[in-house]
Design a protein around this motif. Structure first.
Motif, PDB file in Angstrom:
ATOM      1  N   LEU A  13       0.825  -1.205   0.000  1.00 42.42           N
ATOM      2  CA  LEU A  13       0.000   0.000   0.000  1.00 42.42           C
ATOM      3  C   LEU A  13       0.861   1.258   0.000  1.00 42.42           C
ATOM      4  N   ALA A  14       1.920   1.266   0.802  1.00 43.19           N
ATOM      5  CA  ALA A  14       2.812   2.425   0.854  1.00 43.19           C
ATOM      6  C   ALA A  14       3.480   2.649  -0.495  1.00 43.19           C
ATOM      7  N   ARG A  15       3.931   1.588  -1.145  1.00 44.35           N
ATOM      8  CA  ARG A  15       4.567   1.718  -2.461  1.00 44.35           C
ATOM      9  C   ARG A  15       3.568   2.240  -3.498  1.00 44.35           C
ATOM     10  N   LYS A  21       1.709   9.396  -5.917  1.00 44.99           N
ATOM     11  CA  LYS A  21       2.143  10.769  -5.628  1.00 44.99           C
ATOM     12  C   LYS A  21       3.292  11.179  -6.543  1.00 44.99           C
ATOM     13  N   LEU A  22       4.233  10.276  -6.759  1.00 47.20           N
ATOM     14  CA  LEU A  22       5.337  10.566  -7.667  1.00 47.20           C
ATOM     15  C   LEU A  22       4.811  10.817  -9.082  1.00 47.20           C
ATOM     16  N   GLY A  23       3.824  10.042  -9.501  1.00 50.60           N
ATOM     17  CA  GLY A  23       3.209  10.250 -10.811  1.00 50.60           C
ATOM     18  C   GLY A  23       2.593  11.633 -10.935  1.00 50.60           C
ATOM     19  N   TRP A  24       1.961  12.106  -9.864  1.00 50.10           N
ATOM     20  CA  TRP A  24       1.381  13.448  -9.911  1.00 50.10           C
ATOM     21  C   TRP A  24       2.471  14.510  -9.993  1.00 50.10           C
ATOM     22  N   HIS A  66      -6.256  15.153 -11.249  1.00 51.80           N
ATOM     23  CA  HIS A  66      -5.285  14.118 -10.906  1.00 51.80           C
ATOM     24  C   HIS A  66      -4.831  14.289  -9.455  1.00 51.80           C
ATOM     25  N   GLY A  67      -4.559  15.520  -9.046  1.00 51.66           N
ATOM     26  CA  GLY A  67      -4.155  15.789  -7.666  1.00 51.66           C
ATOM     27  C   GLY A  67      -5.229  15.427  -6.658  1.00 51.66           C
ATOM     28  N   GLY A  74      -7.267   9.178  -2.940  1.00 51.98           N
ATOM     29  CA  GLY A  74      -6.403   8.006  -2.970  1.00 51.98           C
ATOM     30  C   GLY A  74      -5.582   7.778  -1.734  1.00 51.98           C
ATOM     31  N   GLY A  75      -5.484   8.738  -0.866  1.00 49.37           N
ATOM     32  CA  GLY A  75      -4.609   8.612   0.289  1.00 49.37           C
ATOM     33  C   GLY A  75      -5.267   8.026   1.518  1.00 49.37           C
TER      34      GLY A  75
END
Length: 96
Positions: A13-15, A21-24, A66-67, A74-75
């Motif tokens: 889940l963390a990955r 987040k990195l994608g955003w 997306h954000g 998503g978080g």
């Protein structure tokens, strides 16, 4: 009532969340660079009137949505967790 996550589930889940987040961040960075270049081209006179606002607004809406999907829904937000729990209950009741 939820069961505690195993270490493997926490890691997965963390990955997944970190990847989203990195994608955003990549999406927002490309947006800024590309639209900055479009603004420069527009300001240099490639066209008779300023046209760079249109891609900024359209793509900007995409970056904002997306954000929202990544950071709000998503978080582990309450909305997403409630929907997941509802689906779990439905699946437990119906078996499919």
């Amino acid at each position: 009532m939820s069961t505690p996550l195993s270490p493997e589930q926490i890691e997965r889940l963390a990955r997944r969340r970190a990847g989203a987040k990195l994608g955003w961040y990549v999406h927002a960075g490309v947006y800024l660079l590309f639209n900055g270049a479009l603004f420069v081209f527009s300001a240099l006179g490639l066209g008779h009137r300023s046209w760079s606002l249109y891609p900024v607004l359209g793509w900007g809406l995409g970056v904002v949505l997306h954000g929202i999907a990544v950071f709000v829904l998503g978080g582990g937000s309450g909305v997403r967790e409630r929907l997941i729990e509802r689906e779990r209950e439905r699946l437990r009741r119906t078996g499919r």
